[in-house]
Design a protein around this motif. Structure first.
Motif, mmCIF file in Angstrom:
data_model
loop_
_atom_site.group_PDB
_atom_site.id
_atom_site.type_symbol
_atom_site.label_atom_id
_atom_site.label_comp_id
_atom_site.label_asym_id
_atom_site.label_seq_id
_atom_site.Cartn_x
_atom_site.Cartn_y
_atom_site.Cartn_z
ATOM 1 N N LEU A 1 0.820 -1.205 0.000
ATOM 2 C CA LEU A 1 0.000 0.000 0.000
ATOM 3 C C LEU A 1 0.860 1.264 0.000
ATOM 4 O O LEU A 1 0.573 2.221 -0.734
ATOM 5 C CB LEU A 1 -0.943 -0.004 1.203
ATOM 6 C CG LEU A 1 -1.791 1.254 1.382
ATOM 7 C CD1 LEU A 1 -2.658 1.512 0.155
ATOM 8 C CD2 LEU A 1 -2.650 1.143 2.640
ATOM 9 N N ALA A 2 1.904 1.282 0.815
ATOM 10 C CA ALA A 2 2.776 2.457 0.845
ATOM 11 C C ALA A 2 3.363 2.722 -0.536
ATOM 12 O O ALA A 2 3.429 3.877 -0.994
ATOM 13 C CB ALA A 2 3.889 2.260 1.880
ATOM 14 N N ASP A 3 3.768 1.672 -1.236
ATOM 15 C CA ASP A 3 4.328 1.833 -2.574
ATOM 16 C C ASP A 3 3.274 2.348 -3.549
ATOM 17 O O ASP A 3 3.550 3.230 -4.381
ATOM 18 C CB ASP A 3 4.889 0.499 -3.065
ATOM 19 C CG ASP A 3 5.604 0.623 -4.395
ATOM 20 O OD1 ASP A 3 6.632 1.322 -4.457
ATOM 21 O OD2 ASP A 3 5.108 0.055 -5.382
ATOM 22 N N ARG A 4 2.052 1.844 -3.442
ATOM 23 C CA ARG A 4 0.971 2.289 -4.328
ATOM 24 C C ARG A 4 0.650 3.768 -4.089
ATOM 25 O O ARG A 4 0.376 4.514 -5.041
ATOM 26 C CB ARG A 4 -0.281 1.440 -4.100
ATOM 27 C CG ARG A 4 -0.188 0.001 -4.591
ATOM 28 C CD ARG A 4 -0.422 -0.130 -6.088
ATOM 29 N NE ARG A 4 -1.727 0.365 -6.489
ATOM 30 C CZ ARG A 4 -2.859 -0.348 -6.420
ATOM 31 N NH1 ARG A 4 -2.829 -1.606 -5.976
ATOM 32 N NH2 ARG A 4 -4.007 0.175 -6.831
ATOM 33 N N LEU A 5 0.662 4.183 -2.838
ATOM 34 C CA LEU A 5 0.399 5.586 -2.527
ATOM 35 C C LEU A 5 1.499 6.489 -3.083
ATOM 36 O O LEU A 5 1.234 7.564 -3.626
ATOM 37 C CB LEU A 5 0.262 5.785 -1.021
ATOM 38 C CG LEU A 5 -1.044 5.319 -0.399
ATOM 39 C CD1 LEU A 5 -0.965 5.406 1.124
ATOM 40 C CD2 LEU A 5 -2.211 6.160 -0.901
ATOM 41 N N ALA A 6 2.740 6.047 -2.925
ATOM 42 C CA ALA A 6 3.863 6.839 -3.443
ATOM 43 C C ALA A 6 3.754 7.034 -4.958
ATOM 44 O O ALA A 6 4.167 8.065 -5.496
ATOM 45 C CB ALA A 6 5.180 6.167 -3.082
ATOM 46 N N GLY B 1 8.076 13.191 -5.243
ATOM 47 C CA GLY B 1 8.944 13.478 -4.104
ATOM 48 C C GLY B 1 8.366 13.075 -2.762
ATOM 49 O O GLY B 1 9.116 12.906 -1.799
ATOM 50 N N LEU B 2 7.054 12.914 -2.682
ATOM 51 C CA LEU B 2 6.439 12.463 -1.423
ATOM 52 C C LEU B 2 6.278 10.952 -1.485
ATOM 53 O O LEU B 2 5.204 10.416 -1.781
ATOM 54 C CB LEU B 2 5.086 13.153 -1.207
ATOM 55 C CG LEU B 2 5.115 14.671 -1.073
ATOM 56 C CD1 LEU B 2 3.717 15.212 -0.806
ATOM 57 C CD2 LEU B 2 6.061 15.110 0.042
ATOM 58 N N ASP B 3 7.367 10.247 -1.204
ATOM 59 C CA ASP B 3 7.381 8.808 -1.440
ATOM 60 C C ASP B 3 7.726 7.988 -0.204
ATOM 61 O O ASP B 3 8.159 6.837 -0.301
ATOM 62 C CB ASP B 3 8.351 8.476 -2.580
ATOM 63 C CG ASP B 3 9.775 8.939 -2.315
ATOM 64 O OD1 ASP B 3 10.051 9.470 -1.219
ATOM 65 O OD2 ASP B 3 10.625 8.773 -3.218
ATOM 66 N N ARG B 4 7.532 8.572 0.979
ATOM 67 C CA ARG B 4 7.691 7.830 2.228
ATOM 68 C C ARG B 4 6.393 7.970 3.022
ATOM 69 O O ARG B 4 5.875 9.080 3.183
ATOM 70 C CB ARG B 4 8.885 8.342 3.036
ATOM 71 C CG ARG B 4 10.233 8.111 2.340
ATOM 72 C CD ARG B 4 10.524 6.625 2.199
ATOM 73 N NE ARG B 4 11.817 6.333 1.584
ATOM 74 C CZ ARG B 4 12.009 6.081 0.293
ATOM 75 N NH1 ARG B 4 10.973 6.159 -0.537
ATOM 76 N NH2 ARG B 4 13.204 5.789 -0.175
ATOM 77 N N VAL B 5 5.840 6.843 3.483
ATOM 78 C CA VAL B 5 4.468 6.813 4.004
ATOM 79 C C VAL B 5 4.446 6.259 5.417
ATOM 80 O O VAL B 5 4.994 5.175 5.674
ATOM 81 C CB VAL B 5 3.564 5.957 3.091
ATOM 82 C CG1 VAL B 5 2.120 5.967 3.599
ATOM 83 C CG2 VAL B 5 3.628 6.435 1.638
ATOM 84 N N ALA C 1 -6.120 -3.671 3.304
ATOM 85 C CA ALA C 1 -6.905 -4.362 2.285
ATOM 86 C C ALA C 1 -7.965 -3.435 1.703
ATOM 87 O O ALA C 1 -8.164 -3.385 0.478
ATOM 88 C CB ALA C 1 -7.546 -5.609 2.883
ATOM 89 N N ALA C 2 -8.651 -2.690 2.587
ATOM 90 C CA ALA C 2 -9.672 -1.755 2.119
ATOM 91 C C ALA C 2 -9.048 -0.681 1.236
ATOM 92 O O ALA C 2 -9.614 -0.300 0.200
ATOM 93 C CB ALA C 2 -10.375 -1.122 3.316
ATOM 94 N N ALA C 3 -7.875 -0.177 1.631
ATOM 95 C CA ALA C 3 -7.219 0.873 0.856
ATOM 96 C C ALA C 3 -6.781 0.367 -0.512
ATOM 97 O O ALA C 3 -6.929 1.067 -1.531
ATOM 98 C CB ALA C 3 -6.023 1.425 1.625
ATOM 99 N N LEU C 4 -6.242 -0.833 -0.569
ATOM 100 C CA LEU C 4 -5.825 -1.382 -1.862
ATOM 101 C C LEU C 4 -7.027 -1.622 -2.767
ATOM 102 O O LEU C 4 -6.978 -1.346 -3.974
ATOM 103 C CB LEU C 4 -5.031 -2.672 -1.652
ATOM 104 C CG LEU C 4 -3.617 -2.462 -1.084
ATOM 105 C CD1 LEU C 4 -3.028 -3.783 -0.604
ATOM 106 C CD2 LEU C 4 -2.709 -1.803 -2.114
ATOM 107 N N GLY C 5 -8.118 -2.115 -2.190
ATOM 108 C CA GLY C 5 -9.342 -2.270 -2.973
ATOM 109 C C GLY C 5 -9.865 -0.933 -3.459
ATOM 110 O O GLY C 5 -10.391 -0.813 -4.583
ATOM 111 N N THR C 6 -9.711 0.095 -2.628
ATOM 112 C CA THR C 6 -10.136 1.446 -3.008
ATOM 113 C C THR C 6 -9.281 1.987 -4.140
ATOM 114 O O THR C 6 -9.802 2.521 -5.128
ATOM 115 C CB THR C 6 -10.063 2.373 -1.781
ATOM 116 O OG1 THR C 6 -10.961 1.908 -0.775
ATOM 117 C CG2 THR C 6 -10.405 3.801 -2.153
#
Length: 437
Positions: A89-94, A100-104, A325-330
């Protein structure tokens, strides 16, 4: 619920409890663009639940992801342990965040995200040998959650006045709401970039060497959809850069497609050092928030012995498996349906429809950007907030859910909204406005 006593035990948040329990407004089911009451009455959701159900209700990918995860891994300790979904999820958000905002760092809410970002800012300066930078700057009419740090940097008087002196060393720049020059703006107002210079006033008062960070919402939601004037955020970024001050964007409301881009930072072309998110991260299904940090800020913490904790902060439920899981599905749902940019395509229709309410009784301003809008009403003499609340109740009776803040009707529908829903929403509000005293 048929008996009033069944309602007594629940002390409701941000609610007029006594009024509500005399005539409860209960929701029993949701799907797509709609809620249903226990009696089966259909309610059009004009506010994405609470600025959070951006993909619409009961979306299959999200529901299935939560169900499967609950059966596989219900909890994993987040301190000194991990589970695969949190890293994915952190990688998907980045990948969708501003460059440049790639640390979660994961939290459980917008309020916790704000507290986390403020602590990161203070610790960052200390690690750099500038521990005297302890002052935090918020903005009038800002909302940053309800924890002590958030209400300290926030600028909503009702959220602050009951709770003592709050955090020391906090100050506020002035807000950007300027109806005399900017009423009925479509998108960013033309006037007010110079209001960013108010930060220079506080720098002259406190000295830049004492200021750790400035936190603002790119679009202030809870104070009535206040949209940044053209050039304002750019100027704020320039001042922070010049004086070594961190800039924090609170995107709990404006993130995940609300302004027509994945994040408002991208819509406005300004990248902060830290960005707080929540709400649309999981489509409102499981509580979750996050702070997105620049790599340079993150790497400042990565010093000292490798076995030592670098940042003494976190939550039992940081990166909870069900939330991940919810975030990845979102995120999958957003990607498959193009929802993170759908607001840009619908914005002309949305804008025209909302501004058609201009000239109706009591309307003194309408503000729109992306798929968000604020309709400001003249307050009823001696009864501030009552006129907007009466409009809210009228819309509810018509089968449409809106939100009010002060005397402003705020709208932020699910990003799956269709033109027919926009028409229904605007018609209900117009009917309510014509009936208002």
């Amino acid at each position: 619920m048929s008996h009033a006593a069944e309602l007594d035990a629940y002390w409701m948040p941000f609610t007029a409890n006594r009024q509500f329990k005399q005539a409860p407004r209960l929701i029993a089911k949701a799907a797509g663009m709609h809620f249903w009451t226990p009696e089966g009455r259909e309610i059009l959701d004009g506010i994405a639940g609470l600025w959070c159900v951006n993909a619409g209700h009961a979306r299959p990918r999200i529901v299935q992801a939560i169900q499967a995860q609950a059966a596989e891994l219900d909890f994993a300790p987040p301190f000194n342990m991990g589970h695969p979904l949190a890293f994915t999820l952190a990688d998907r958000l980045a990948q969708i965040a501003p460059a440049g905002l790639d640390r979660v760092f994961f939290t459980n809410s917008g309020s916790e995200s704000v507290e986390t970002a403020l602590k990161m800012a203070l610790a960052y300066h200390r690690l750099r040998g500038e521990g005297q930078r302890t002052r935090l700057i918020g903005r009038e009419c800002g909302y940053h959650g309800v924890n002590f740090g958030g209400i300290s940097v926030g600028g909503m008087v009702a959220n602050r006045k009951m709770f003592g002196s709050l955090l020391a060393g906090v100050d506020h720049i002035r807000h950007t709401h300027d109806p005399e020059r900017n009423a009925y703006s479509r998108g960013q107002p033309a006037h007010g970039a110079e209001l960013a210079e108010d930060l220079e006033r506080l720098i002259a008062l406190h000295d830049a060497s004492t200021i750790a960070a400035v936190i603002v919402e790119p679009v202030a939601g809870s104070t009535g959809v206040l949209i940044p004037p053209l050039g304002y955020l750019q100027r704020l970024r320039e001042i922070c850069n010049r004086h070594g001050i961190l800039l924090i964007f609170d995107e709990v409301i404006s993130g995940f497609g609300r302004t027509g881009a994945p994040f408002a930072a991208q819509r406005f072309g300004v990248t902060p050092d830290l960005m707080t998110v929540a709400k649309g991260l999981t489509n409102g299904c499981v509580p979750m928030g996050a702070v997105l940090a620049s790599r340079a800020l993150h790497d400042t913490f990565m010093t000292g012995p490798e076995h030592a904790i670098e940042f003494f902060h976190g939550y039992t439920y940081s990166g909870h498996p069900l939330a991940c899981a919810a975030a990845l599905g979102t995120l999958d749902t957003y990607a498959e349906e193009g929802l993170l940019t759908r607001g840009a395509a619908l914005e002309p229709v949305w804008t025209e429809a909302l501004h058609s309410l201009r000239g109706l009784p009591h309307v003194i301003d309408i503000r729109t950007i992306g798929l968000v809008a604020g309709i400001e009403l003249a307050p009823r003499p001696g009864e501030p907030t009552r006129r907007a609340f009466d409009a809210f109740m009228d819309c509810w009776q018509q089968g449409v859910l809106v939100r009010t803040t002060g005397d402003t009707i705020a709208l932020s529908p699910p990003l799956i909204i269709e033109e027919r829903h926009i028409a229904q929403l605007v018609e209900a509000i117009g009917t309510a406005l014509r009936r208002l005293a």
